[in-house]
Design an enzyme around this catalytic site. Structure first.
Site, PDB file in Angstrom:
ATOM      1  N   SER A 258      25.948  67.820  52.496  1.00  0.00           N
ATOM      2  CA  SER A 258      24.671  67.030  51.928  1.00  0.00           C
ATOM      3  C   SER A 258      24.798  65.523  52.185  1.00  0.00           C
ATOM      4  CB  SER A 258      24.378  67.245  50.325  1.00  0.00           C
ATOM      5  OG  SER A 258      25.772  67.179  49.420  1.00  0.00           O
TER       6      SER A 258
ATOM      7  N   VAL B 275      23.234  62.248  46.610  1.00  0.00           N
ATOM      8  CA  VAL B 275      21.849  62.264  45.739  1.00  0.00           C
ATOM      9  C   VAL B 275      22.183  61.343  44.662  1.00  0.00           C
ATOM     10  CG1 VAL B 275      20.375  63.241  44.280  1.00  0.00           C
ATOM     11  CG2 VAL B 275      21.331  64.660  46.326  1.00  0.00           C
TER      12      VAL B 275
ATOM     13  N   THR C   9      29.396  64.034  51.996  1.00  0.00           N
ATOM     14  CA  THR C   9      30.071  64.304  53.348  1.00  0.00           C
ATOM     15  C   THR C   9      29.542  64.011  54.624  1.00  0.00           C
ATOM     16  OG1 THR C   9      31.396  66.074  52.353  1.00  0.00           O
ATOM     17  CG2 THR C   9      31.336  65.920  54.692  1.00  0.00           C
TER      18      THR C   9
ATOM     19  N   ASP D  58      22.467  71.418  35.528  1.00  0.00           N
ATOM     20  CA  ASP D  58      23.041  72.174  36.667  1.00  0.00           C
ATOM     21  C   ASP D  58      23.499  73.607  36.225  1.00  0.00           C
ATOM     22  OD1 ASP D  58      23.633  72.743  39.165  1.00  0.00           O
ATOM     23  OD2 ASP D  58      25.069  70.980  39.487  1.00  0.00           O
TER      24      ASP D  58
END
Lengths: 494, 494
Positions: free
Chosen positions: B190, B193, B199, B252
């Protein structure tokens, strides 16, 4: 980041800040992040919306609540409002402190929560509930951000009915009786949100319902009562925002419900309140056990708030009255007040019982039945209608239902076994209620009535032929009044 | 209701339908209600937005996903999507059926849920959790709506690190080692965010990261591995929508986390996966007990999905590596691969341990250390960089950090007692990462290091002087690396 602010309208009443994607990336601002805008020494906060089209790089668009912002401004990423942490705490099933509930209410009031956060708030309350302490503090916080009415009278009467029952327009009759008995009863009511008529919609058939605080005080001083729209005065302004989030989810958690109801009563200056809790299949409260629990909780929260609350658990399976829709309900109300012998008995009896309860609860030695039968209630109702700018001479017979109508009849002989309030409400809305005030239903049967083939079950009224046809099409698919023949041993086969 | 449809842009990617208030009232459409639009024999559904300004009465505005709709259309009130009922069911703490989870995922995928409903979905999962059965079915549903990769190799290796740790760029090193060992490892990653570098951001310093499925297959066929951006291929497209709702709430929930991670692995065709679970104060997983629980659940869900999952519980209090930010982390990665003796030992050791674990887990008898030390990993990494359109000759020394820098030094002698990952990430972002790829931090101390007054704690790098000043201002208020003198017996006084 220095940007040029410009007003923009994207059909929202929330404080949104539109950034071009380039600027948003530069700022590190994601959707639903907040930014702080400084201009002219003032600071405001808004929720970020990213766009490639609506604003150019170097420009920031602000929606209506922020329209004062203009010219060169400084835009910075801002943190999440503290109340979001408290919303998460509720999702963690931890009891909230008074100041935390106060902060949530304040942030909702100032439109500082995004829809996702508002959804999480109502979800947390629904999933984990509110303690009595929390409910009390939430009520106080919701009332505190609203406007306040105050009265000289030591006793101020009020009532509330938990919704979901078709018809059930007891409020105007109760206010007429209680005001005639000499008590102060400044009643504010809602308009329909998902129902075919709120009490405010019904009263609007007869007179104005939107008044300022000062006008309400004048009406009540003159007549002891009023029947106005609560939305015209912001007694508990965050309630609308909370309902906006609860409605799509079809949730109405008890703690929030109590806080919403009682915060308005508190702001209205009410001291003695009767809560009507209808229960039954299809009603908001489905069992007697749940109704008792809610009633006891209402009383306990009332005690905390030093408000005398008493509850009436009532039947919630059948509609109350015959009409469903603004004018049709107003006609029932007037028929009861006029003493018309064809007036719907269920509406007359329920209004009387609740009025007796409220009078007794307020310590007034007066007979509700005597006030109604003597015509004093009708007289007082006409005074209120006149004070609210209506025609005091109006009669039940003056109120014509929508001219386009169809009557649905029983296709078998048997017992009216189940009346579905929700289906009746849906049908009345499809026919045009509440916007078409003369649209709606007249219900001819209630549960346990014996019915012959061809007997009328209900009549749909509409103001236009096309709305009538839409309602008829829906009626074909629904069965709001189910007739069961003696041979039907099964309820359903699935 | 017959209306004239017109395309409108209000900066949203959701299917919204703008109605003038007059028409909305006539239709009985409230905010967040849905309407069904029929035109040309087709039917679409959108969420209602009421406006007085943006569309005239008689006209209906449709946003981008509905831009095909135009001309005379029929607009009707539509019900709530069925999945909202399942969201409420989860709020009621009732286990969801596979088809119910599938419906929720499908409706999120088609943007049919409003933000309030999406907020309720993530809140329900957070408050009431997901069973292993539910997690498995959710994973399958999330994977099913995405694109799929498939490979001839019987064993396909993969890894995932639970986020929240600064630096921690082990992935490129692991892919280089594992691919050099002959295994297939098609790694998608990803972008940042809320962190200073994902990465994909790190790799983008060295080569392209956006490729189609066919291109990815070509790269992997050539080199055994790849290091691409997952957002370029929709392996689990609803994940972004769910993260968009979780982020503002800072939640999360484990079940959702596992489904998000494993659905991507499933769509990527991975058979053997190592999950890196860092734990510690300030990390996503705060205790060893919670880390073990999450690890065991990951394995169980993997079993259900016939995927071989193994977990590495790792230290999550300290940053891994020295650099924080795209180029600074890429420099650390190259330094480790080049065998530079100044390369950050924490990054080297963690990459090696995880690679050994993954090789062993895949049943490959090869020494990760030997592959790294022999230079085979560097060679393979360069092949991948070349296959992804980058310069295979790039060295750690080529990567210059942002030219504007400040070093923060210890103001007392003692022990570096606490390193706050979140503060380090906030600082690196303030300095411009990830958008300014050469911005970020270089960390000079880790917890339990002995520190003298004046020793460097960390250096901030920025590409512009103004960003550096913003980061310095934030550094003044934070204390991401706390130095405790021996005399400090108290942690804090409050």
């Amino acid at each position: 980041m220095e940007l040029e602010a410009t007003a923009i309208d994207i059909g929202t009443s929330r404080p949104l800040v539109l950034l071009n994607t380039t600027d948003a990336d530069e700022l590190g601002a994601h959707p639903l992040d907040r930014v702080r805008i400084r201009w002219n020494g003032e600071t405001v906060t808004g929720i970020v919306k990213r766009t490639d089209e609506l604003v150019e790089p170097g420009t920031v668009g602000v929606t209506e609540p922020l329209h004062a912002v203009h010219g060169a401004v400084d835009v910075k990423l801002a943190g999440t409002p503290r109340s979001v942490r408290y919303v998460r705490k509720k999702l963690d099933d931890v009891e909230l402190e008074p100041h935390e509930l106060g902060r949530i209410v304040q942030d909702i009031h100032e439109h500082r929560l995004s829809d996702v956060e508002l959804g999480a708030y109502v979800s947390g309350i629904y999933a984990n509930g509110l303690s009595l302490e929390e409910t009390k503090h939430l009520t106080e916080a919701m009332s505190a951000v609203g406007q306040q009415l105050s009265w000289d009278a030591p006793v101020v009467a009020d009532k509330h009915s938990i919704g979901g029952i078709a018809g059930n327009c007891v409020t105007p009759i109760m206010v007429a009786i209680v005001a005639a008995a000499g008590l102060t009863m400044p009643k504010t009511s809602s308009r329909a949100v998902t129902s075919p008529a709120g009490t405010a919609d019904v009263m609007e058939v007869l007179c104005d319902v939107e008044f300022s605080l000062a006008e309400i005080e004048e009406i009540v001083t003159e007549t002891n009562g009023c029947l106005v729209w609560g939305g015209g005065v912001d007694l508990s302004p965050v309630d609308d925002e909370i309902i906006r989030a609860e409605n799509p989810l079809s949730i109405d958690p008890p703690g929030q419900l109590m806080a919403s109801v009682l915060s308005k009563k508190r702001s209205a200056g009410s001291t003695h309140v009767v809560i009507d809790v209808p229960y039954g299949e299809g009603a908001k409260v489905e069992s007697l056990v749940a109704a008792r629990e809610l009633a006891d909780d209402f009383k306990r929260v009332g005690d905390h708030l030093e408000m005398d609350v008493c509850c009436a658990i009532t039947h919630g399976t059948d509609p109350i009255g015959r009409g469903v829709g603004p004018a049709l309900e107003a006609r029932d109300v007037l028929a009861v007040l006029e003493g018309d012998e064809d007036a719907p008995e269920s509406l007359r009896l329920k209004s009387l019982r609740l009025s007796e309860l409220l009078l007794e609860h307020c310590g007034v030695d007066a007979s509700a039945a005597e006030i109604l039968e003597s015509g004093k209630a009708l007289e007082r109702f006409r005074d209120i209608v006149a004070a609210q700018g209506g025609d005091p001479g109006v009669c039940a017979d003056d109120l014509e239902p929508g001219a386009h109508s169809t009557t649905i009849r029983a296709d078998r002989t048997g017992l009216a076994s189940r009346v579905d309030n929700r289906q009746l409400c849906d049908l009345a809305r499809r026919a045009g209620a509440p916007l078409d005030s003369r649209a709606g239903l007249v219900i001819h049967q209630t549960a346990t009535n014996a019915v012959e083939v061809g007997d009328p079950l209900y009549t749909i009224h509409a103001e236009t032929q096309s709305k009538l046809e839409e309602a008829e099409a829906l009626a074909d698919r629904l069965e709001p009044i189910r007739v069961r023949s003696k041979a039907d041993a099964l309820v359903e086969r699935r």
